[in-house]
Design an enzyme around this catalytic site. Structure first.
Site, PDB file in Angstrom:
ATOM      1  N   TYR A 179       0.852  -1.186   0.000  1.00 32.65           N
ATOM      2  CA  TYR A 179       0.000   0.000   0.000  1.00 32.65           C
ATOM      3  C   TYR A 179       0.894   1.244   0.000  1.00 32.65           C
ATOM      4  O   TYR A 179       1.905   1.277   0.716  1.00 32.65           O
ATOM      5  CB  TYR A 179      -0.896  -0.043   1.242  1.00 32.65           C
ATOM      6  CG  TYR A 179      -1.684   1.210   1.469  1.00 32.65           C
ATOM      7  CD1 TYR A 179      -2.734   1.560   0.618  1.00 32.65           C
ATOM      8  CD2 TYR A 179      -1.403   2.058   2.531  1.00 32.65           C
ATOM      9  CE1 TYR A 179      -3.466   2.717   0.826  1.00 32.65           C
ATOM     10  CE2 TYR A 179      -2.136   3.216   2.754  1.00 32.65           C
ATOM     11  CZ  TYR A 179      -3.158   3.538   1.888  1.00 32.65           C
ATOM     12  OH  TYR A 179      -3.880   4.681   2.102  1.00 32.65           O
TER      13      TYR A 179
ATOM     14  N   LYS B  51     -11.702  -0.369   5.431  1.00 31.47           N
ATOM     15  CA  LYS B  51     -12.097  -0.968   4.161  1.00 31.47           C
ATOM     16  C   LYS B  51     -13.191  -2.011   4.384  1.00 31.47           C
ATOM     17  O   LYS B  51     -14.280  -1.674   4.778  1.00 31.47           O
ATOM     18  CB  LYS B  51     -10.865  -1.533   3.458  1.00 31.47           C
ATOM     19  CG  LYS B  51      -9.636  -0.584   3.496  1.00 31.47           C
ATOM     20  CD  LYS B  51      -9.835   0.701   2.722  1.00 31.47           C
ATOM     21  CE  LYS B  51      -8.783   1.775   2.973  1.00 31.47           C
ATOM     22  NZ  LYS B  51      -7.399   1.374   2.822  1.00 31.47           N
TER      23      LYS B  51
HETATM   24  C1  LIG Z   1      -6.106   1.871   3.214  1.00 30.57           C
HETATM   25  C2  LIG Z   1      -5.035   0.907   3.462  1.00 30.57           C
HETATM   26  C3  LIG Z   1      -4.124   1.090   4.505  1.00 30.57           C
HETATM   27  C4  LIG Z   1      -4.146   2.319   5.390  1.00 30.57           C
HETATM   28  O1  LIG Z   1      -5.290   2.353   6.195  1.00 30.57           O
HETATM   29  P1  LIG Z   1      -6.021   3.688   6.688  1.00 30.57           P
HETATM   30  O2  LIG Z   1      -7.182   3.158   7.465  1.00 30.57           O
HETATM   31  O3  LIG Z   1      -6.389   4.491   5.488  1.00 30.57           O
HETATM   32  O4  LIG Z   1      -5.041   4.425   7.553  1.00 30.57           O
HETATM   33  C5  LIG Z   1      -3.168   0.116   4.722  1.00 30.57           C
HETATM   34  N1  LIG Z   1      -3.095  -0.994   3.947  1.00 30.57           N
HETATM   35  C6  LIG Z   1      -3.944  -1.201   2.923  1.00 30.57           C
HETATM   36  C7  LIG Z   1      -3.822  -2.431   2.094  1.00 30.57           C
HETATM   37  C8  LIG Z   1      -4.940  -0.264   2.642  1.00 30.57           C
HETATM   38  O5  LIG Z   1      -5.770  -0.469   1.614  1.00 30.57           O
END
Ligand SMILES: *Cc1c(COP(=O)(O)O)cnc(C)c1O
Length: 422
Positions: A121, A211
């Site tokens: 990410y 997510k």
């Molecule tokens: C969005 C995301 C993050 C970071 O998370 P946040 O909740 O936005 O701080 C880390 N890893 C992956 C794979 C992501 O999609």
């Protein structure tokens, strides 16, 4: 002895064992920032227990919400159970969780080196590379982990399926290569419904709970599932750095967990139908989705229970076509993030992976789709009309440029990972 509960049942019931005793059915939200102390001694003992990463003593006090919150603790229990872990620790965002994991395994234990398997990410890649947390980083491919480990390596960071390439890495193999060094797997894309990294030897399973776990695009959260011992180290970091999950966020997250398995299965079903449609479209030169290459190394078969609901694709018309598609979709919202009930489309190189160095950044013709719970045929129709729009401005290109061979079945890496090693 009763049989273990099915994961669908666990998702609905976990983290709720104290509710009946409280005389309530829905999850309570505890907003107290401070809590009455029974007396100075027991108050002090409670503070000591929690500030050093432990749980609150039975006859003590919760003292202060930066140390412990019951609403947050419930969702932590739920996620621990769903990830087959002893404990989990929740944070105010996925990045706060990543930060705590890095600090707890480097500075806090006298190590200074991290091995990071690309692709990651964008935020994680950037945080590691920035030097902000004082860690030295070696980026590598999954098969280069063993040769990247040093005596001062405190952590191996892995993400599978990867973002945005959907590359799969063999978790058990990376764990073997890491030997005694703990491996954290970012399990955001798979969720515990499709993959449990701890069962494959990983020390930690990390989620951006923003997510799929939350699933409704209304809570930013992070969580790390791990052993109780590791949880203590993470709670110590959380207590002093303050990367807390607010109880309202914890409530929303816990509420979302009940439908996670059902959402995941339906979103995956939609994604599979969309992938089948995409691979025949002349506007698309390549589709990235787990298993499309036939799973040559058996990784999908060994470590996952499904292929998920994230898709990436390369547009034949390059950046211009990608840009036109993102402007033309109506059901797909042009927005970053993923994993919610509604479908999203975004351009990783310009957005989520913008902070990544150019050599590891996705190509300019790549779009990423997060498939939601809408009807699959409606989503396909939306993409079809957006593709029509994307062809219009490039109609003066030679015919051969628009009607070349269909995408090859081969899934190539989007980023030049080998060249990215430092
Ligand atoms: C969005 C995301 C993050 C970071 O998370 P946040 O909740 O936005 O701080 C880390 N890893 C992956 C794979 C992501 O999609």
């Amino acid at each position: 002895m009763t049989a273990p509960l099915h994961p669908d049942t666990v998702a609905v019931h976990s983290g709720r064992s104290d509710l009946e005793g409280l005389g309530v059915h829905a999850l309570p939200i505890d907003l107290s920032t401070t809590n009455p102390l029974p007396d100075i001694e027991r108050g002090g003992d409670s503070y000591e227990a929690m500030a050093t990463g432990g749980r609150p003593p039975a006859d003590g006090s919760l003292v202060y919400a930066r140390l412990w919150n019951p609403t947050v603790a419930r969702v932590e229990d739920a996620l621990a159970e769903m990830e087959h872990a002893e404990a989990s620790v929740a944070f105010g965002s996925g990045m706060a969780a990543v930060t705590a994991v890095i600090l707890a395994h480097t500075n806090a234990v006298g190590k200074r080196h991290v091995v990071a398997v690309r692709p990651l990410y964008g935020g994680t890649d950037h945080l590691l590379g920035s030097g902000l947390l004082g860690a030295e980083v070696t980026y590598c491919d999954p098969h280069e982990v063993a040769s990247s480990i040093r005596p001062d390596t405190g952590l191996v960071v892995l993400e599978t399926p990867a973002n945005p390439t959907l590359d799969l890495a063999d978790i058990a193999d990376v764990v073997r290569q890491a030997a005694t060094v703990p491996v954290v797997v970012d399990n955001t894309f798979a969720t515990p419904v499709l993959q449990n990294p701890l069962d494959l030897g990983a020390a930690m399973s990390l989620h951006s709970a923003t997510k799929y776990l939350g699933g409704h695009g209304d809570v930013i959260a992070g969580v790390v599932a791990c052993s109780e011992q590791t949880a203590e180290a993470l709670r110590r970091v959380r207590a002093v750095t303050g990367g807390l999950l607010h109880p309202l966020g914890a409530y929303l997250l816990h509420r979302g967990l009940a439908t996670l398995p059902v959402r995941m299965r339906q979103q995956q079903e939609n994604a599979r139908r969309i992938v089948q449609w995409l691979i025949d479209r002349p506007e698309v030169t390549e589709v990235f989705y787990p298993g499309l290459d036939g799973d040559p190394h058996g990784i999908l078969e060994r470590q996952m229970r499904g292929t998920g609901a994230m898709i990436a694709m390369r547009m034949r018309g390059g950046f211009a076509a990608a840009s036109a598609v993102t402007s033309a979709t109506t059901l797909f919202t042009h927005a970053v993030s993923l994993g919610g009930v509604d479908s999203l489309i975004q351009h990783p190189a310009a957005l989520t992976h913008r902070p990544v160095p150019p050599e590891a950044r996705p190509a300019a013709d790549v779009l990423r789709l997060s498939i939601g719970l809408e009807d699959a045929a409606d989503l396909i129709a939306d993409l079809a009309q957006a593709f029509e729009c994307s062809r219009a401005p490039t109609a003066d290109r030679p015919l051969s440029a628009r009607t070349g061979p269909l995408r090859s079945a081969q899934r190539g890496p989007l980023a030049q990972k080998g060249a990215a090693r430092r």
